[in-house]
Motif scaffolding. Structure first.
Motif, PDB file in Angstrom:
ATOM      1  N   GLU A  86       0.866  -1.181   0.000  1.00  0.00           N
ATOM      2  CA  GLU A  86       0.000   0.000   0.000  1.00  0.00           C
ATOM      3  C   GLU A  86       0.897   1.222   0.000  1.00  0.00           C
ATOM      4  OE1 GLU A  86      -3.224   0.069   2.778  1.00  0.00           O
ATOM      5  OE2 GLU A  86      -3.456  -2.108   2.673  1.00  0.00           O
ATOM      6  N   ASP A  87       0.693   2.094  -0.980  1.00  0.00           N
ATOM      7  CA  ASP A  87       1.508   3.294  -1.063  1.00  0.00           C
ATOM      8  C   ASP A  87       1.281   4.197   0.138  1.00  0.00           C
ATOM      9  OD1 ASP A  87       2.785   2.712  -3.489  1.00  0.00           O
ATOM     10  OD2 ASP A  87       1.135   3.529  -4.669  1.00  0.00           O
ATOM     11  N   GLY A  88       2.327   4.880   0.540  1.00  0.00           N
ATOM     12  CA  GLY A  88       2.237   5.800   1.658  1.00  0.00           C
ATOM     13  C   GLY A  88       3.557   6.522   1.841  1.00  0.00           C
ATOM     14  N   PRO A  89       3.693   7.255   2.916  1.00  0.00           N
ATOM     15  CA  PRO A  89       4.917   8.026   3.148  1.00  0.00           C
ATOM     16  C   PRO A  89       6.140   7.150   3.387  1.00  0.00           C
ATOM     17  CG  PRO A  89       3.467   8.140   5.057  1.00  0.00           C
ATOM     18  CD  PRO A  89       2.703   7.445   3.963  1.00  0.00           C
ATOM     19  N   TRP A  90       5.949   5.854   3.576  1.00  0.00           N
ATOM     20  CA  TRP A  90       7.051   4.926   3.788  1.00  0.00           C
ATOM     21  C   TRP A  90       7.720   4.510   2.479  1.00  0.00           C
ATOM     22  CZ3 TRP A  90       2.158   4.335   5.818  1.00  0.00           C
ATOM     23  CH2 TRP A  90       1.231   3.707   4.982  1.00  0.00           C
ATOM     24  N   ASN A  91       7.102   4.818   1.339  1.00  0.00           N
ATOM     25  CA  ASN A  91       7.735   4.516   0.060  1.00  0.00           C
ATOM     26  C   ASN A  91       9.033   5.301  -0.079  1.00  0.00           C
ATOM     27  OD1 ASN A  91       5.662   2.816  -0.682  1.00  0.00           O
ATOM     28  ND2 ASN A  91       4.665   4.295  -2.000  1.00  0.00           N
ATOM     29  N   CYS A  92       9.960   4.757  -0.853  1.00  0.00           N
ATOM     30  CA  CYS A  92      11.246   5.417  -1.097  1.00  0.00           C
ATOM     31  C   CYS A  92      11.288   5.888  -2.549  1.00  0.00           C
ATOM     32  CB  CYS A  92      12.397   4.463  -0.841  1.00  0.00           C
ATOM     33  SG  CYS A  92      12.491   3.876   0.860  1.00  0.00           S
TER      34      CYS A  92
END
Length: 126
Positions: free
Chosen positions: A36-42
């Motif tokens: 799930e995409d979110g602010p944790w993506n790099c």
């Protein structure tokens, strides 16, 4: 080097925590996207490597065995069976985690976690 040999070498470096060995395999603007995409993506190689190092320090980089490497043109489906389940948010399908690697030539431009093999196949085909 074949794609399968490349993925195996990357996996070995990952399991050993040798993230410097992974660096040349990643495009400078490579992305690492969760299920799930979110602010944790790099959003770039530096951020990916920093996140890998941080996650390893706190025991959140799983190791285990590769179960599948399926080449799908510029994308490759990778399945792996973690030797332990370090945290609850990772969906496993029959104990296997799936990721789709997107390539531009010999460089990985995206790593995308997927909740199931079918979702990974659908993502790879999109």
């Amino acid at each position: 080097m074949t794609r399968e040999a490349f993925v195996n070498a990357m996996w070995e470096a990952w399991c050993q925590g040798d993230f410097d060995a992974l660096s040349p395999a990643l495009s400078p603007d490579a992305q690492w996207r969760a299920v799930e995409d979110g602010p944790w993506n790099c959003g770039n190689r530096s951020q990916i490597l920093e996140t890998m190092r941080e996650r390893r320090k706190i025991g959140r980089i799983p190791t285990g065995e590769l179960t599948e490497i399926t080449d799908l043109d510029e994308r490759t489906l990778v399945g792996f069976r973690p030797d332990r389940q370090p945290f609850d948010e990772w969906p496993l399908e029959d104990g296997v985690r799936y990721m789709v690697l997107t390539f531009d030539g010999d460089l990985v431009t995206e790593m995308k976690g997927c909740a199931s093999r079918q979702i990974a196949l659908d993502y790879a085909a999109a």
